[in-house]
Design a protein around this motif. Structure first.
Motif, PDB file in Angstrom:
ATOM      1  N   PRO A   2      -6.082  44.760  82.727  1.00  0.00           N
ATOM      2  CA  PRO A   2      -5.834  45.742  81.659  1.00  0.00           C
ATOM      3  C   PRO A   2      -4.995  46.900  82.169  1.00  0.00           C
ATOM      4  N   THR A   3      -4.237  47.459  81.293  1.00  0.00           N
ATOM      5  CA  THR A   3      -3.435  48.614  81.678  1.00  0.00           C
ATOM      6  C   THR A   3      -4.336  49.809  81.885  1.00  0.00           C
ATOM      7  N   SER A   4      -3.965  50.703  82.791  1.00  0.00           N
ATOM      8  CA  SER A   4      -4.767  51.900  83.047  1.00  0.00           C
ATOM      9  C   SER A   4      -4.671  52.845  81.871  1.00  0.00           C
ATOM     10  N   PHE A   5      -5.726  53.572  81.649  1.00  0.00           N
ATOM     11  CA  PHE A   5      -5.795  54.483  80.503  1.00  0.00           C
ATOM     12  C   PHE A   5      -5.690  55.910  80.988  1.00  0.00           C
ATOM     13  N   VAL A   6      -4.790  56.661  80.424  1.00  0.00           N
ATOM     14  CA  VAL A   6      -4.623  58.075  80.768  1.00  0.00           C
ATOM     15  C   VAL A   6      -4.864  58.902  79.529  1.00  0.00           C
ATOM     16  N   ALA A   7      -5.766  59.851  79.616  1.00  0.00           N
ATOM     17  CA  ALA A   7      -6.096  60.679  78.454  1.00  0.00           C
ATOM     18  C   ALA A   7      -4.900  61.502  78.036  1.00  0.00           C
ATOM     19  N   ARG A   8      -4.655  61.561  76.759  1.00  0.00           N
ATOM     20  CA  ARG A   8      -3.601  62.396  76.211  1.00  0.00           C
ATOM     21  C   ARG A   8      -4.183  63.248  75.100  1.00  0.00           C
ATOM     22  N   VAL A   9      -3.900  64.505  75.113  1.00  0.00           N
ATOM     23  CA  VAL A   9      -4.337  65.407  74.059  1.00  0.00           C
ATOM     24  C   VAL A   9      -3.145  65.676  73.159  1.00  0.00           C
ATOM     25  N   PRO A  10      -3.188  65.243  71.885  1.00  0.00           N
ATOM     26  CA  PRO A  10      -2.035  65.475  71.010  1.00  0.00           C
ATOM     27  C   PRO A  10      -1.712  66.954  70.921  1.00  0.00           C
ATOM     28  N   TYR A  62     -13.863  74.128  72.942  1.00  0.00           N
ATOM     29  CA  TYR A  62     -13.369  72.811  72.547  1.00  0.00           C
ATOM     30  C   TYR A  62     -14.487  71.774  72.599  1.00  0.00           C
ATOM     31  N   LYS A  63     -14.450  70.863  71.642  1.00  0.00           N
ATOM     32  CA  LYS A  63     -15.315  69.686  71.703  1.00  0.00           C
ATOM     33  C   LYS A  63     -14.458  68.491  72.081  1.00  0.00           C
ATOM     34  N   VAL A  64     -14.838  67.818  73.153  1.00  0.00           N
ATOM     35  CA  VAL A  64     -14.104  66.645  73.632  1.00  0.00           C
ATOM     36  C   VAL A  64     -14.985  65.422  73.411  1.00  0.00           C
ATOM     37  N   GLU A  65     -14.447  64.422  72.716  1.00  0.00           N
ATOM     38  CA  GLU A  65     -15.172  63.183  72.476  1.00  0.00           C
ATOM     39  C   GLU A  65     -14.431  62.039  73.157  1.00  0.00           C
ATOM     40  N   LEU A  66     -15.102  61.368  74.078  1.00  0.00           N
ATOM     41  CA  LEU A  66     -14.587  60.172  74.735  1.00  0.00           C
ATOM     42  C   LEU A  66     -15.218  58.992  74.018  1.00  0.00           C
ATOM     43  N   ALA A  67     -14.429  58.295  73.214  1.00  0.00           N
ATOM     44  CA  ALA A  67     -15.002  57.328  72.278  1.00  0.00           C
ATOM     45  C   ALA A  67     -14.416  55.937  72.446  1.00  0.00           C
ATOM     46  N   CYS A  68     -15.262  54.946  72.272  1.00  0.00           N
ATOM     47  CA  CYS A  68     -14.887  53.538  72.137  1.00  0.00           C
ATOM     48  C   CYS A  68     -16.007  52.937  71.309  1.00  0.00           C
ATOM     49  N   ASP A 136     -12.237  60.059  85.774  1.00  0.00           N
ATOM     50  CA  ASP A 136     -12.324  58.627  86.072  1.00  0.00           C
ATOM     51  C   ASP A 136     -12.396  57.894  84.734  1.00  0.00           C
ATOM     52  N   HIS A 137     -11.339  57.143  84.416  1.00  0.00           N
ATOM     53  CA  HIS A 137     -11.286  56.474  83.120  1.00  0.00           C
ATOM     54  C   HIS A 137     -11.680  55.001  83.207  1.00  0.00           C
ATOM     55  N   GLY A 138     -12.619  54.721  84.115  1.00  0.00           N
ATOM     56  CA  GLY A 138     -13.168  53.379  84.170  1.00  0.00           C
ATOM     57  C   GLY A 138     -13.815  52.978  82.859  1.00  0.00           C
ATOM     58  N   TRP A 139     -14.411  53.947  82.156  1.00  0.00           N
ATOM     59  CA  TRP A 139     -15.038  53.657  80.870  1.00  0.00           C
ATOM     60  C   TRP A 139     -14.029  53.078  79.879  1.00  0.00           C
ATOM     61  N   ALA A 140     -12.770  53.567  79.942  1.00  0.00           N
ATOM     62  CA  ALA A 140     -11.742  53.083  79.026  1.00  0.00           C
ATOM     63  C   ALA A 140     -11.314  51.666  79.388  1.00  0.00           C
ATOM     64  N   ARG A 141     -11.172  51.392  80.679  1.00  0.00           N
ATOM     65  CA  ARG A 141     -10.799  50.043  81.104  1.00  0.00           C
ATOM     66  C   ARG A 141     -11.897  49.037  80.739  1.00  0.00           C
ATOM     67  N   GLU A 142     -13.151  49.454  80.898  1.00  0.00           N
ATOM     68  CA  GLU A 142     -14.263  48.575  80.515  1.00  0.00           C
ATOM     69  C   GLU A 142     -14.263  48.322  79.010  1.00  0.00           C
ATOM     70  N   ALA A 143     -13.944  49.343  78.234  1.00  0.00           N
ATOM     71  CA  ALA A 143     -13.875  49.175  76.777  1.00  0.00           C
ATOM     72  C   ALA A 143     -12.757  48.214  76.398  1.00  0.00           C
ATOM     73  N   PRO A 190     -10.323  52.584  73.322  1.00  0.00           N
ATOM     74  CA  PRO A 190     -10.683  53.881  73.926  1.00  0.00           C
ATOM     75  C   PRO A 190      -9.765  54.994  73.446  1.00  0.00           C
ATOM     76  N   ARG A 191     -10.349  56.136  73.159  1.00  0.00           N
ATOM     77  CA  ARG A 191      -9.577  57.269  72.666  1.00  0.00           C
ATOM     78  C   ARG A 191     -10.281  58.559  73.059  1.00  0.00           C
ATOM     79  N   VAL A 192      -9.486  59.616  73.140  1.00  0.00           N
ATOM     80  CA  VAL A 192     -10.007  60.947  73.449  1.00  0.00           C
ATOM     81  C   VAL A 192      -9.640  61.857  72.292  1.00  0.00           C
ATOM     82  N   HIS A 193     -10.646  62.450  71.674  1.00  0.00           N
ATOM     83  CA  HIS A 193     -10.410  63.355  70.546  1.00  0.00           C
ATOM     84  C   HIS A 193     -10.858  64.758  70.941  1.00  0.00           C
ATOM     85  N   VAL A 194      -9.970  65.729  70.731  1.00  0.00           N
ATOM     86  CA  VAL A 194     -10.263  67.120  71.069  1.00  0.00           C
ATOM     87  C   VAL A 194     -10.159  67.970  69.810  1.00  0.00           C
ATOM     88  N   SER A 195     -11.158  68.790  69.569  1.00  0.00           N
ATOM     89  CA  SER A 195     -11.131  69.694  68.411  1.00  0.00           C
ATOM     90  C   SER A 195     -11.636  71.061  68.839  1.00  0.00           C
TER      91      SER A 195
END
Length: 212
Positions: A2-10, A62-68, A136-143, A190-195
């Motif tokens: 799987p491709t590595s996942f890098v968090a991006r904040v829009p 800020y509220k950060v949600e690491l979601a899958c 560590d975005h292992g959670w995203a690769r596992e998802a 996997p996605r990162v949502h920031v509000s």
């Protein structure tokens, strides 16, 4: 692999009237989640005539949600000093021990800001983005692995249905198949949502304060 996942904040361009700035400041004002407070000040001498400089901080919670298919939430309270650009994590804890008032205290003046609010918001978002990217975005690769496995299972199931389906039933099954694929991709991707929860301007005695 799987491709590595890098968090991006829009992020959007930050100017007065921009969508992001209106979202942060307009929304929180409308819901009573914007404050402007001054640290309470009592002169050492009752008849004091000199004044004390206060510095300004913009703080955003800020509220950060690491979601899958699973989700983890975090709260990040970050402040930026509008004269120097100094950043402070845990700002809520730092400011909560101070006695604050909504009125400018007597014998106090606020030093002029050198950083505009739109630029300060950009600095805060950039800091948070870099912080999240270092996770560590292992959670995203596992998802992503679970997503691939689930998609393969669903494809196998619907392929057999389509092969055995009557011609007049194929369109309905294909529609169900497409909807199910979309649901699974949304659930597992996997996605990162920031509000922004709330924000405020806080004026406190300058670190290198002097009386004038």
């Amino acid at each position: 692999m799987p491709t590595s996942f890098v968090a991006r904040v829009p992020r959007d361009e930050m100017t007065y009237g921009s969508r992001r700035l209106e979202q942060i400041f307009g929304a929180v004002r409308g819901k009573g989640r914007f404050v402007r407070l001054f640290e309470h000040y009592v002169p050492d001498q009752p008849k004091m005539t000199s004044t004390v400089p206060y510095e300004s901080w913009l703080a955003v919670n800020y509220k950060v949600e690491l979601a899958c298919d699973m989700k983890r939430s975090e709260i990040h309270s970050i402040g930026i000093q509008l004269q120097t650009g100094q950043l402070r994590e845990g700002f809520h804890e730092w400011i909560s021990g101070r006695r604050m008032t909504p009125r400018l205290p007597a014998h106090v003046y606020v030093t002029p800001d050198k950083i505009t609010l739109p630029r300060a918001v950009l600095f805060l978002e950039q800091y948070l983005e870099e912080k999240l990217a270092a996770y560590d975005h292992g959670w995203a690769r596992e998802a992503q692995l679970r997503l691939r496995e689930e998609l393969e299972r669903i494809r196998g199931y619907y392929d057999s249905l389509l092969q055995a389906a009557e011609p007049d039933k194929r369109a309905e099954i294909e529609a169900q198949y497409t909807n199910r694929i979309n649901e699974i991709e949304w659930q597992y991707h996997p996605r990162v949502h920031v509000s922004a929860i709330n924000c405020g301007l806080f004026h406190v005695p300058a670190a290198n304060r002097a009386s004038f």
